[in-house]
Structure formats: C-alpha cells, structure tokens
Enzyme design. Sequence first.
Site, PDB file in Angstrom:
ATOM      1  N   ASP A   1     -10.943  -4.996  -3.583  1.00  0.00           N
ATOM      2  CA  ASP A   1     -10.393  -6.121  -2.833  1.00  0.00           C
ATOM      3  C   ASP A   1     -10.203  -7.310  -3.768  1.00  0.00           C
ATOM      4  O   ASP A   1     -11.155  -7.801  -4.389  1.00  0.00           O
ATOM      5  CB  ASP A   1     -11.344  -6.481  -1.697  1.00  0.00           C
ATOM      6  CG  ASP A   1     -10.790  -7.561  -0.796  1.00  0.00           C
ATOM      7  OD1 ASP A   1     -10.793  -8.726  -1.237  1.00  0.00           O
ATOM      8  OD2 ASP A   1     -10.354  -7.246   0.323  1.00  0.00           O
TER       9      ASP A   1
ATOM     10  N   HIS B   1      -5.497  -7.645  -0.878  1.00  0.00           N
ATOM     11  CA  HIS B   1      -6.356  -8.262   0.136  1.00  0.00           C
ATOM     12  C   HIS B   1      -5.524  -8.471   1.394  1.00  0.00           C
ATOM     13  O   HIS B   1      -4.535  -9.196   1.373  1.00  0.00           O
ATOM     14  CB  HIS B   1      -6.890  -9.601  -0.382  1.00  0.00           C
ATOM     15  CG  HIS B   1      -7.815 -10.300   0.575  1.00  0.00           C
ATOM     16  ND1 HIS B   1      -9.077  -9.822   0.875  1.00  0.00           N
ATOM     17  CD2 HIS B   1      -7.675 -11.458   1.288  1.00  0.00           C
ATOM     18  CE1 HIS B   1      -9.661 -10.651   1.720  1.00  0.00           C
ATOM     19  NE2 HIS B   1      -8.838 -11.643   1.999  1.00  0.00           N
TER      20      HIS B   1
ATOM     21  N   SER C   1      -9.263 -10.513   6.568  1.00  0.00           N
ATOM     22  CA  SER C   1     -10.094 -11.439   5.811  1.00  0.00           C
ATOM     23  C   SER C   1     -11.138 -12.057   6.733  1.00  0.00           C
ATOM     24  O   SER C   1     -11.943 -11.336   7.315  1.00  0.00           O
ATOM     25  CB  SER C   1      -9.215 -12.496   5.126  1.00  0.00           C
ATOM     26  OG  SER C   1      -9.922 -13.157   4.107  1.00  0.00           O
TER      27      SER C   1
END
Length: 307
Positions: A178, A245, A82
């Site tokens: 995502d 994610h 991330s």
Amino acid sequence: MVEKLAFSAILSNKKQYNPDFYNWNRVKVRYCDGSSFTGDVQAVNPATNLHFRGARVWLAVMQELLAKGMRNAENAVLSGCSAGGLASLMHCDSFRALLPMGANVKCLSDAGFFLNTRDVSGAQYIRSYFKDVVSLHGSAKNLPRSCTSRLTPAMCFFPQYVARQIRTPLFILNAAYDSWQIKNILAPRAADPYGKWQSCQLDIKNCHPSQLKVMQDFRLEFLSAVIGLGRSSSRGMFIDSCYTHCQTETQTSWFWQDSPILNKTTIAKAVGDWVYDRTLFQKIDCPYPCNPTCHHRVFTPQDAPPI
C-alpha cells in the site's frame, strides 16, 4: 472542499463501468472528522474552534438515511477507501444492527487495513500516532467493545485486532504494498530525515534492492496480520501486489482494462461475486513484481490522508 464529486467506479450509475451496483441507491458520506467517525468530545477546541464529534456525524447521517428509506433495504453494502475503509471496519456490525433482520448486509474495506508495525528506524511511529488520534478525539467509547475489552483503545484502531470479531460479512481489498502505508507507516518523514526513501516512495521501480527487501518484509508482515484473522466462510479477500492506495473509487482499477487481475478476475467482479454470493473470492497475490496487471499508481500529496 469541492461542492460536487463525480460518482465513478463502485459509485458509477453506468452499467458498462459498474455492472453489479450501477442501479443501487448510492450515498457518499464526506469525510470530515479525522478519526474514521469515532470521535465524540463535548468541548470545542477554543484555539481552533474544531469539533471532534465524528461519531455524532456518523449517527446523524445514518438516521437521515434510515428516514429516507434505508430502513427498508433488502441489500446494503458499507464501503470506503483509506480512512473510509477503516470506518467500514469500525462501524460494520453497528451498521448491520441498523437494518432489517432479513437484509443482506456486508462491509467492504478498501485500503483501510493499516498495519501495526515498526518504521525503518525501528520506532513504533504509527502506534504512537494512532494513540494520539484516539486520545484527541475521545474515540475509546466508540471503538468495538469486542476489542477494547481485551486491548487498549489505541490498539483497537488497528484492523488486525478488530476484524476477527466482526460478525457481519467483510471483504478486505488492499494492496500488499500500500503506497500510503509505505510512505507514512513504514518510512515516514520522521524515520527518513535525509530523504533516502523519497524516490522509492514515488515509484516502486526506483527502489534500491535493500529498500525492496524492507518492502517485501512489510508485505509478509501484512499478510501475516490478514491471515491471522483466521478462516471465515463469509470473509472475502483481494490482496494484490500493486503499489497503490484505494482501488474501488477509480474506474481504471475498479473495472476496466487496467484493473488488477487475480485468478482472471477484476476487483469489481470479485466484489460483486462476493456481495451476491456467487463466489467467495479469497485470493492473495504473489510478490512484486510478479503481476503484470498492476499499474502502480504514484501517491501524490493531493491524495486524501486516511486519518
């Protein structure tokens, strides 16, 4: 903030869970600045007492690690998921420059390839948001010069404009759908005032055909940006069609029976083969819902935001 974190997946010290990296020195740099360690503002915000100095935090951490022995490293991988995945991209070449000339240095970006695209209302929400982040944190001077010499600093917060110029070997691990990007870039709350996307965002199986069409178009735009980086003999790639994610810090998605599979290969093996130069793994999955090994992880509010 919790004081202790369990090291699992790519950080695990158990050979059966992390066969290629279990015996490496592993360091997790806690994310604390909101700009993927690019901020550098001298003044302290008087109202909040916030310090926007992520780039200084990054430099201080690197100096400490070098003093503790990293300056003698023979192999090093800078990874993150991330916001950490974005940081891995932004700092990739500068990280390489800190280490010995002969060291095998590579970078892994997990779920950090944030796409410059319009949201479902047609607005450029994420571009405006990134522009505000770069301005607030004074990030411009710490973004890759290879990009800011050509584009505005705000555009250089998007990996699609930065990664082509990265000289250090880079591995891009990302879900084409995502879940954070679907929720916060494609259909943010500002573009979905009546909550029509909420059920779809919680579980891709809840999406209406019209929403799936929008998500399939998002995937094509995402793939165009990745492929647009150009061919590279050192760039690895694992682009699956899962709705998730971050996949390197959760054991089930990293190396276990529930790991997504591309070309009969788990994420852990693909990354390990690339790091050790056994195989240059470059695979893009077929469109949803073709991959039965995808176990779509529902995004929850507790998941750390990328910025």
